[in-house]
Design a protein around this motif. Structure first.
Motif, PDB file in Angstrom:
ATOM      1  N   UNK A   1      40.001  34.680  51.005  1.00  0.00           N
ATOM      2  CA  UNK A   1      39.888  33.350  51.588  1.00  0.00           C
ATOM      3  C   UNK A   1      39.571  32.305  50.532  1.00  0.00           C
ATOM      4  N   UNK A   2      39.014  32.724  49.402  1.00  0.00           N
ATOM      5  CA  UNK A   2      38.728  31.849  48.272  1.00  0.00           C
ATOM      6  C   UNK A   2      39.282  32.475  47.006  1.00  0.00           C
ATOM      7  N   UNK A   3      38.431  32.601  45.983  1.00  0.00           N
ATOM      8  CA  UNK A   3      38.837  33.251  44.742  1.00  0.00           C
ATOM      9  C   UNK A   3      38.877  34.765  44.924  1.00  0.00           C
ATOM     10  N   UNK A   4      39.692  35.408  44.086  1.00  0.00           N
ATOM     11  CA  UNK A   4      39.719  36.862  44.135  1.00  0.00           C
ATOM     12  C   UNK A   4      38.445  37.468  43.579  1.00  0.00           C
ATOM     13  N   UNK A   5      38.090  37.071  42.348  1.00  0.00           N
ATOM     14  CA  UNK A   5      36.837  37.478  41.702  1.00  0.00           C
ATOM     15  C   UNK A   5      36.193  36.226  41.149  1.00  0.00           C
ATOM     16  N   UNK A   6      34.930  35.999  41.466  1.00  0.00           N
ATOM     17  CA  UNK A   6      34.214  34.852  40.913  1.00  0.00           C
ATOM     18  C   UNK A   6      32.960  35.346  40.210  1.00  0.00           C
ATOM     19  N   UNK A   7      32.818  34.922  38.947  1.00  0.00           N
ATOM     20  CA  UNK A   7      31.627  35.205  38.159  1.00  0.00           C
ATOM     21  C   UNK A   7      30.821  33.925  38.131  1.00  0.00           C
ATOM     22  N   UNK A   8      29.705  33.918  38.842  1.00  0.00           N
ATOM     23  CA  UNK A   8      28.915  32.725  39.109  1.00  0.00           C
ATOM     24  C   UNK A   8      27.574  32.857  38.385  1.00  0.00           C
ATOM     25  N   UNK A   9      27.497  32.289  37.173  1.00  0.00           N
ATOM     26  CA  UNK A   9      26.279  32.446  36.394  1.00  0.00           C
ATOM     27  C   UNK A   9      26.071  33.864  35.914  1.00  0.00           C
ATOM     28  N   UNK A  10      27.154  34.597  35.681  1.00  0.00           N
ATOM     29  CA  UNK A  10      27.065  35.964  35.186  1.00  0.00           C
ATOM     30  C   UNK A  10      26.956  35.961  33.664  1.00  0.00           C
ATOM     31  N   UNK A  11      26.333  36.985  33.118  1.00  0.00           N
ATOM     32  CA  UNK A  11      26.195  37.094  31.668  1.00  0.00           C
ATOM     33  C   UNK A  11      26.438  38.529  31.225  1.00  0.00           C
ATOM     34  N   UNK A  12      26.928  38.674  29.992  1.00  0.00           N
ATOM     35  CA  UNK A  12      27.151  40.001  29.397  1.00  0.00           C
ATOM     36  C   UNK A  12      27.981  40.901  30.310  1.00  0.00           C
ATOM     37  N   UNK A  13      29.057  40.347  30.820  1.00  0.00           N
ATOM     38  CA  UNK A  13      29.892  41.082  31.769  1.00  0.00           C
ATOM     39  C   UNK A  13      31.136  41.617  31.072  1.00  0.00           C
ATOM     40  N   UNK A  14      31.694  42.687  31.637  1.00  0.00           N
ATOM     41  CA  UNK A  14      32.943  43.264  31.164  1.00  0.00           C
ATOM     42  C   UNK A  14      33.811  43.569  32.376  1.00  0.00           C
ATOM     43  N   UNK A  15      35.032  43.061  32.350  1.00  0.00           N
ATOM     44  CA  UNK A  15      36.022  43.362  33.379  1.00  0.00           C
ATOM     45  C   UNK A  15      37.190  44.062  32.717  1.00  0.00           C
ATOM     46  N   UNK A  16      37.518  45.255  33.181  1.00  0.00           N
ATOM     47  CA  UNK A  16      38.644  46.017  32.662  1.00  0.00           C
ATOM     48  C   UNK A  16      39.637  46.288  33.781  1.00  0.00           C
ATOM     49  N   UNK A  17      40.876  45.867  33.582  1.00  0.00           N
ATOM     50  CA  UNK A  17      41.951  46.152  34.530  1.00  0.00           C
ATOM     51  C   UNK A  17      41.582  45.698  35.944  1.00  0.00           C
ATOM     52  N   UNK A  18      41.296  44.431  36.054  1.00  0.00           N
ATOM     53  CA  UNK A  18      41.075  43.817  37.363  1.00  0.00           C
ATOM     54  C   UNK A  18      42.358  43.112  37.789  1.00  0.00           C
ATOM     55  N   UNK A  19      42.823  43.405  38.983  1.00  0.00           N
ATOM     56  CA  UNK A  19      44.051  42.840  39.534  1.00  0.00           C
ATOM     57  C   UNK A  19      43.732  42.016  40.770  1.00  0.00           C
ATOM     58  N   UNK A  20      44.315  40.819  40.841  1.00  0.00           N
ATOM     59  CA  UNK A  20      44.142  39.959  42.019  1.00  0.00           C
ATOM     60  C   UNK A  20      45.512  39.495  42.475  1.00  0.00           C
ATOM     61  N   UNK A  21      45.789  39.689  43.759  1.00  0.00           N
ATOM     62  CA  UNK A  21      47.047  39.235  44.348  1.00  0.00           C
ATOM     63  C   UNK A  21      46.770  38.404  45.601  1.00  0.00           C
ATOM     64  N   UNK A  22      47.509  37.308  45.732  1.00  0.00           N
ATOM     65  CA  UNK A  22      47.553  36.538  46.980  1.00  0.00           C
ATOM     66  C   UNK A  22      46.199  35.964  47.391  1.00  0.00           C
ATOM     67  N   UNK A  23      45.384  35.573  46.420  1.00  0.00           N
ATOM     68  CA  UNK A  23      44.166  34.837  46.753  1.00  0.00           C
ATOM     69  C   UNK A  23      44.531  33.409  47.119  1.00  0.00           C
ATOM     70  N   UNK A  24      43.663  32.750  47.879  1.00  0.00           N
ATOM     71  CA  UNK A  24      43.942  31.368  48.275  1.00  0.00           C
ATOM     72  C   UNK A  24      43.396  30.361  47.255  1.00  0.00           C
ATOM     73  N   UNK A  25      42.505  30.801  46.387  1.00  0.00           N
ATOM     74  CA  UNK A  25      42.005  29.984  45.283  1.00  0.00           C
ATOM     75  C   UNK A  25      42.321  30.727  43.983  1.00  0.00           C
ATOM     76  N   UNK A  26      41.524  30.493  42.927  1.00  0.00           N
ATOM     77  CA  UNK A  26      41.783  31.143  41.642  1.00  0.00           C
ATOM     78  C   UNK A  26      41.801  32.665  41.776  1.00  0.00           C
ATOM     79  N   UNK A  27      42.515  33.288  40.846  1.00  0.00           N
ATOM     80  CA  UNK A  27      42.480  34.742  40.800  1.00  0.00           C
ATOM     81  C   UNK A  27      41.142  35.243  40.285  1.00  0.00           C
ATOM     82  N   UNK A  28      40.851  34.962  39.008  1.00  0.00           N
ATOM     83  CA  UNK A  28      39.557  35.283  38.398  1.00  0.00           C
ATOM     84  C   UNK A  28      38.951  33.969  37.938  1.00  0.00           C
ATOM     85  N   UNK A  29      37.768  33.649  38.431  1.00  0.00           N
ATOM     86  CA  UNK A  29      37.146  32.342  38.222  1.00  0.00           C
ATOM     87  C   UNK A  29      35.761  32.562  37.616  1.00  0.00           C
TER      88      UNK A  29
END
Length: 354
Positions: A122-150
């Motif tokens: 309904x919004x972004x596929x994945x949202x990192x909101x004030x996240x730190x020291x993060x690692x994303x490996x092979x994340x796929x987003x399809x057909x989100x209504x907002x950003x894919x990875x934000x």
């Protein structure tokens, strides 16, 4: 803690599994692994991981949201890792912006996401909101209504490896730093590297973006079929009031058939300064191939200022443009001393900037 490890795929889409999922997430102990059944868990409400230092092994399971307004899966703890999990939500419908409507919401330190697939949001596929020291490996987003990875609200010291987005309702992969006039009081996003992103089409917005931020790097981009620019670096005024850009590198890769929507952006590679008091500065586009930018674009490369915005030290270096039309290579209304072009070719021939 292992729950149903290795069970065959099955579906349970009729019962609301929100309470059951929440109970499992709440009961796992720090340092333990929760392994889900390989099945479909439907949930009508938000489910949240709040226990720190746990590993959620999705084991191929699907968490299927049934209600747009409360469709989020949220990570609100440090040291959480999640792997091999599918997240779904209804495709199509209004775009929402609340935290409860972002399909996978992350707020914490040291979060790891591996092999996550999001289909619908309904919004972004994945949202990192004030996240730190993060690692994303092979994340796929399809057909989100907002950003894919934000990535936003001061998210920092992150690594995003091999993301794939398709048909997102806004930018494919985005770093966004809103300013105080937007109603937040966060530092800019900073020190984030995105490696080998693939953006296969957007129905609105741009491919890969930095919209306010410091020390952001994209390597080996592969962007195609975007509504707006393939690569967009900007400081925008109302309604978002973005913070300054300082230190962005987009190095290597291909942008194909960008700019499908009229008036969405004037170029495939685009640096833009609009927000008064902010500067889009120290931005390098290098070693990129731009192929057949779509007809609505004004040019292939552009540096634009409007409404009191500013740009500084915008560099286009070693850009190979391949096109069948007579579209201009470059457009700028910014002062000549604010940008530099070198090693630009058009269909294999050197281009000399005016």
């Amino acid at each position: 803690l292992a729950v149903g490890y290795g069970q065959p795929a099955r579906s349970d889409t009729t019962d609301d599994g929100t309470a059951a999922l929440q109970a499992m997430f709440d009961s796992v102990q720090p340092g333990a692994t929760l392994t889900l059944d390989r099945r479909i868990y439907s949930h009508g409400g938000v489910v949240t991981i709040t226990v720190p230092n746990v590993h959620i092994d999705g084991n191929g399971a699907t968490l299927a949201a049934t209600n747009d307004l409360t469709s989020s899966v949220q990570i609100r703890a440090n040291g959480v890792s999640v792997s091999n999990l599918n997240l779904t939500a209804p495709i199509g419908g209004p775009r929402y912006s609340g935290q409860e409507q972002q399909k996978l919401y992350v707020h914490g330190d040291g979060v790891r996401l591996n092999d996550i697939t999001v289909t619908g949001s309904a919004g972004a596929g994945v949202i990192l909101d004030g996240a730190s020291n993060f690692v994303l490996n092979h994340v796929t987003v399809r057909d989100s209504r907002a950003d894919g990875i934000h990535m936003t609200r001061g998210s920092n010291h992150g690594q995003v490896n091999n993301p794939l987005t398709e048909r997102t309702g806004d930018d494919g992969v985005a770093v966004v730093s809103y300013g105080p006039q937007f109603g937040v009081n966060d530092p800019p996003c900073r020190d984030i590297t995105i490696e080998s992103p693939v953006v296969n089409g957007t129905t609105f917005g741009h491919g890969v973006t930095v919209r306010g931020g410091e020390n952001i790097t994209y390597h080996n981009v592969k962007v195609s079929g975007t509504s707006g620019a393939g690569v967009f670096v900007d400081t925008e005024a109302a309604p978002f009031f973005l913070q300054s850009v300082n230190g962005v590198t987009i190095e290597g890769g291909t942008v194909t058939a960008a700019n499908n929507t009229p008036n969405d952006a004037p170029a495939a590679l685009f640096a833009y300064g609009e927000s008064p008091g902010a500067v889009t500065g120290n931005v390098t586009f290098s070693d990129l191939t731009v192929v057949n930018t779509s007809a609505p674009a004004q040019s292939n490369l552009a540096v634009v200022i409007e409404n009191g915005g500013a740009v500084n030290n915008i560099v286009f270096r070693n850009i190979a443009i391949q096109q069948q039309s007579q579209k201009p290579v470059f457009f700028a209304n910014a002062p000549r001393e604010t940008y530099m072009l070198s090693g630009i070719t058009l269909n294999g021939s050197p281009y000399n900037a005016p």
